[in-house]
Scaffold this motif. Structure first.
Motif, PDB file in Angstrom:
ATOM      1  N   VAL A 180       0.966  -1.035  -0.015  1.00 50.81           N
ATOM      2  CA  VAL A 180      -0.043   0.071   0.057  1.00 50.81           C
ATOM      3  C   VAL A 180       1.006   1.224   0.176  1.00 50.81           C
ATOM      4  O   VAL A 180       1.788   1.379   0.842  1.00 50.81           O
ATOM      5  N   PRO A 181       0.918   2.153  -0.933  1.00 49.62           N
ATOM      6  CA  PRO A 181       1.831   3.135  -1.019  1.00 49.62           C
ATOM      7  C   PRO A 181       1.410   4.111  -0.357  1.00 49.62           C
ATOM      8  O   PRO A 181       0.401   4.321   0.541  1.00 49.62           O
ATOM      9  N   GLY A 182       2.337   5.503  -0.080  1.00 53.68           N
ATOM     10  CA  GLY A 182       2.189   6.552   0.657  1.00 53.68           C
ATOM     11  C   GLY A 182       1.314   7.614   0.074  1.00 53.68           C
ATOM     12  O   GLY A 182       0.759   7.348  -1.080  1.00 53.68           O
ATOM     13  N   LEU A 183       1.044   8.639   0.472  1.00 54.90           N
ATOM     14  CA  LEU A 183       0.400   9.709   0.127  1.00 54.90           C
ATOM     15  C   LEU A 183       0.640  10.053  -1.298  1.00 54.90           C
ATOM     16  O   LEU A 183       1.626  10.622  -1.566  1.00 54.90           O
ATOM     17  N   GLY A 207      -3.468  14.757  -7.469  1.00 52.38           N
ATOM     18  CA  GLY A 207      -3.855  16.038  -7.456  1.00 52.38           C
ATOM     19  C   GLY A 207      -3.608  16.780  -6.220  1.00 52.38           C
ATOM     20  O   GLY A 207      -3.762  16.022  -4.852  1.00 52.38           O
ATOM     21  N   LEU A 208      -3.234  17.796  -6.235  1.00 56.58           N
ATOM     22  CA  LEU A 208      -2.954  18.635  -4.990  1.00 56.58           C
ATOM     23  C   LEU A 208      -4.199  18.666  -4.137  1.00 56.58           C
ATOM     24  O   LEU A 208      -3.814  18.544  -2.708  1.00 56.58           O
ATOM     25  N   ARG A 209      -5.313  19.104  -4.489  1.00 54.40           N
ATOM     26  CA  ARG A 209      -6.403  18.926  -3.614  1.00 54.40           C
ATOM     27  C   ARG A 209      -6.639  17.714  -2.910  1.00 54.40           C
ATOM     28  O   ARG A 209      -6.835  17.905  -1.638  1.00 54.40           O
ATOM     29  N   ARG A 210      -6.626  16.808  -3.609  1.00 56.28           N
ATOM     30  CA  ARG A 210      -6.633  15.573  -2.843  1.00 56.28           C
ATOM     31  C   ARG A 210      -5.619  15.138  -1.750  1.00 56.28           C
ATOM     32  O   ARG A 210      -6.036  14.431  -0.618  1.00 56.28           O
ATOM     33  N   MET A 211      -4.428  15.445  -2.043  1.00 57.89           N
ATOM     34  CA  MET A 211      -3.369  15.164  -1.393  1.00 57.89           C
ATOM     35  C   MET A 211      -3.377  16.167  -0.060  1.00 57.89           C
ATOM     36  O   MET A 211      -3.334  15.705   1.033  1.00 57.89           O
ATOM     37  N   TYR A 212      -3.886  17.126  -0.110  1.00 56.61           N
ATOM     38  CA  TYR A 212      -3.985  18.338   0.802  1.00 56.61           C
ATOM     39  C   TYR A 212      -4.988  17.877   1.984  1.00 56.61           C
ATOM     40  O   TYR A 212      -5.024  17.854   3.246  1.00 56.61           O
ATOM     41  N   ARG A 213      -6.257  17.152   1.427  1.00 51.53           N
ATOM     42  CA  ARG A 213      -7.486  16.818   2.228  1.00 51.53           C
ATOM     43  C   ARG A 213      -6.949  15.744   2.948  1.00 51.53           C
ATOM     44  O   ARG A 213      -7.398  15.513   4.080  1.00 51.53           O
ATOM     45  N   LEU A 219      11.056  12.051 -11.110  1.00 49.62           N
ATOM     46  CA  LEU A 219      10.006  12.000 -12.221  1.00 49.62           C
ATOM     47  C   LEU A 219       8.932  11.303 -12.097  1.00 49.62           C
ATOM     48  O   LEU A 219       7.788  11.593 -12.384  1.00 49.62           O
ATOM     49  N   PRO A 220       8.962   9.760 -11.644  1.00 49.98           N
ATOM     50  CA  PRO A 220       7.759   8.966 -11.315  1.00 49.98           C
ATOM     51  C   PRO A 220       7.090   9.765 -10.185  1.00 49.98           C
ATOM     52  O   PRO A 220       5.799   9.673 -10.293  1.00 49.98           O
ATOM     53  N   GLY A 221       7.496  10.354  -9.318  1.00 44.73           N
ATOM     54  CA  GLY A 221       6.824  10.873  -7.965  1.00 44.73           C
ATOM     55  C   GLY A 221       6.262  12.030  -8.640  1.00 44.73           C
ATOM     56  O   GLY A 221       4.945  11.886  -8.137  1.00 44.73           O
ATOM     57  N   LEU A 222       6.804  12.889  -9.335  1.00 44.98           N
ATOM     58  CA  LEU A 222       5.837  13.895  -9.851  1.00 44.98           C
ATOM     59  C   LEU A 222       4.727  13.513 -10.577  1.00 44.98           C
ATOM     60  O   LEU A 222       3.667  14.139 -10.585  1.00 44.98           O
ATOM     61  N   ARG A 223       4.952  12.474 -11.539  1.00 45.26           N
ATOM     62  CA  ARG A 223       3.655  11.948 -12.396  1.00 45.26           C
ATOM     63  C   ARG A 223       2.615  11.674 -11.339  1.00 45.26           C
ATOM     64  O   ARG A 223       1.597  12.030 -11.595  1.00 45.26           O
ATOM     65  N   PHE A 272     -13.885  11.357  -2.972  1.00 44.78           N
ATOM     66  CA  PHE A 272     -13.639   9.946  -2.603  1.00 44.78           C
ATOM     67  C   PHE A 272     -12.299   9.623  -3.385  1.00 44.78           C
ATOM     68  O   PHE A 272     -12.319   9.610  -4.480  1.00 44.78           O
ATOM     69  N   PRO A 273     -11.357   9.357  -2.505  1.00 43.41           N
ATOM     70  CA  PRO A 273     -11.238   9.508  -1.023  1.00 43.41           C
ATOM     71  C   PRO A 273     -10.632  10.793  -0.750  1.00 43.41           C
ATOM     72  O   PRO A 273      -9.823  11.461  -1.383  1.00 43.41           O
ATOM     73  N   VAL A 274     -11.060  11.296   0.499  1.00 46.45           N
ATOM     74  CA  VAL A 274     -10.546  12.773   0.994  1.00 46.45           C
ATOM     75  C   VAL A 274     -10.296  12.337   2.388  1.00 46.45           C
ATOM     76  O   VAL A 274      -9.856  13.505   3.294  1.00 46.45           O
ATOM     77  N   CYS A 275     -10.206  11.131   3.153  1.00 51.99           N
ATOM     78  CA  CYS A 275     -10.143  10.840   4.562  1.00 51.99           C
ATOM     79  C   CYS A 275      -9.312   9.452   4.378  1.00 51.99           C
ATOM     80  O   CYS A 275      -9.571   8.516   3.526  1.00 51.99           O
TER      81      CYS A 275
END
Length: 248
Positions: A29-32, A162-168, A152-156, A69-72
Motif C-alpha cells: 500500500v503506497p504513501g500519500l 492532484g494537490l487538492r486530494r493530497m491536501y485533504r 520524475l515518477p513521483g511528480l507524475r 472520494f477518497p478525502v480521508c
C-alpha cells in the motif's frame, strides 16, 4: 516495469494493482499521492519469494477516484478492505509505506481478519506532525536525499492524484487519531525505521512499538523516507525474513 496489470471494480471504481512474482501473496500500500510504479524496485526484490500486489488506492496511480472520494484515511481503509475481498486476498500480509502504514494500522484495527501481518515502512500513524505546512517542510528536507530516478515518477504520481486530494488527506492525518486504534492491532507487525528519514522520526517508530503488542523494529542506517527505493534489497530482506520466520 515488470509484472501484470490487474484491474477489478470496487465500489464502482476501477481499481488497479501491478502483480509480480510467484508464491504466497503480499500486498503493498503506497504513501500519500504515490502510485504503484514508484515501488517497482522493492516490488521486484519481494517478488523473488512472493506474489506481490502493488496496489493503487482510489484516485492514485491507475485507479479511478471521485472528487469526494477518497478525502480521508477511513475512505482509503474501507476501499482497501473491499479490494482485498474482491481479489480473494483477505488475510494476506500487508506492507504499508508512509501514509500506507497508517492505512494498514486502521485496516487491522477496524477489519479484524483482513490481514495476518503488517510491515510498516516509515509509517505515519500518530499525530506527530502539527500541520500540513510542517509535513511539507519535512518532505522538502527529504527530497535532496532521494534517488534522482524517483523524482520524475513521483511528480507524475502527485500530478495524477492532484494537490487538492493530497491536501485533504494530509489534513485528515491531523484529525485521524490512530493512537487509540493502535492498541487494537493484534497481528504480528514489523516496523522499518530509516535513520536518515526527516519525515518520520525514530521516536515515532518507538512510540508505535510501545503501543502495538508483538512488534519488531529493524533500523536501516542511512535510509531516507523512500527507503523502498533507496534500499530495496534490505527492505525486502527484512520483510521476507519476518514473514518466513512466522510462516506467513
Amino acid at each position: 516495469m515488470k509484472g501484470t496489470r490487474v484491474f477489478c471494480t470496487v465500489g464502482g471504481l476501477r481499481t488497479h494493482a501491478r502483480r509480480l512474482g510467484q508464491g504466497p501473496p503480499l500486498v503493498l500500500v503506497p504513501g500519500l499521492g504515490c502510485a504503484a510504479w514508484m515501488y517497482h524496485r522493492v516490488g521486484e526484490e519481494l517478488a523473488r519469494e512472493r506474489t506481490v500486489y502493488l496496489y493503487d488506492p482510489p484516485g492514485h496511480g491507475l485507479s479511478e477516484g471521485r472528487p469526494e472520494f477518497p478525502v480521508c484515511i477511513e475512505h482509503l481503509t474501507d476501499h482497501l478492505a473491499a479490494w482485498l475481498d474482491a481479489m480473494n486476498l483477505r488475510g494476506a500480509p500487508v506492507f504499508g509505506h508512509s501514509l500506507g502504514g497508517e492505512v494498514m494500522f486502521d485496516l487491522a484495527a477496524r477489519y479484524p481478519g483482513a490481514t495476518c501481518a503488517l510491515i510498516a515502512c516509515a509509517p505515519t500513524g500518530i499525530p506527530e506532525n502539527p500541520s500540513v505546512r510542517v509535513q511539507f517542510l519535512r518532505l522538502l528536507l527529504d527530497l535532496p536525499r532521494e534517488r534522482l530516478g524517483l523524482l520524475l515518477p513521483g511528480l507524475r504520481a502527485y500530478t495524477r492524484c492532484g494537490l487538492r486530494r493530497m491536501y485533504r488527506l494530509a489534513r485528515d492525518q491531523e484529525a485521524h487519531m490512530t493512537g487509540p486504534l493502535l492498541g487494537r492491532v493484534e497481528v504480528p507487525t514489523l516496523l522499518l525505521d530509516g535513520l536518515s528519514d526527516p519525515v518520520v522520526r525514530s521516536w515515532t517508530i518507538w512510540q508505535i512499538h510501545e503501543t502495538i503488542p508483538h512488534t519488531v523494529i529493524r533500523q536501516l542506517p542511512g535510509a531516507t523516507h523512500a527507503m523502498t527505493d533507496t534500499f530495496p534489497r534490505t527492505v525486502a530482506r527484512f520483510t521476507l525474513d519476518f514473514l518466513n520466520h512466522r510462516r506467513l
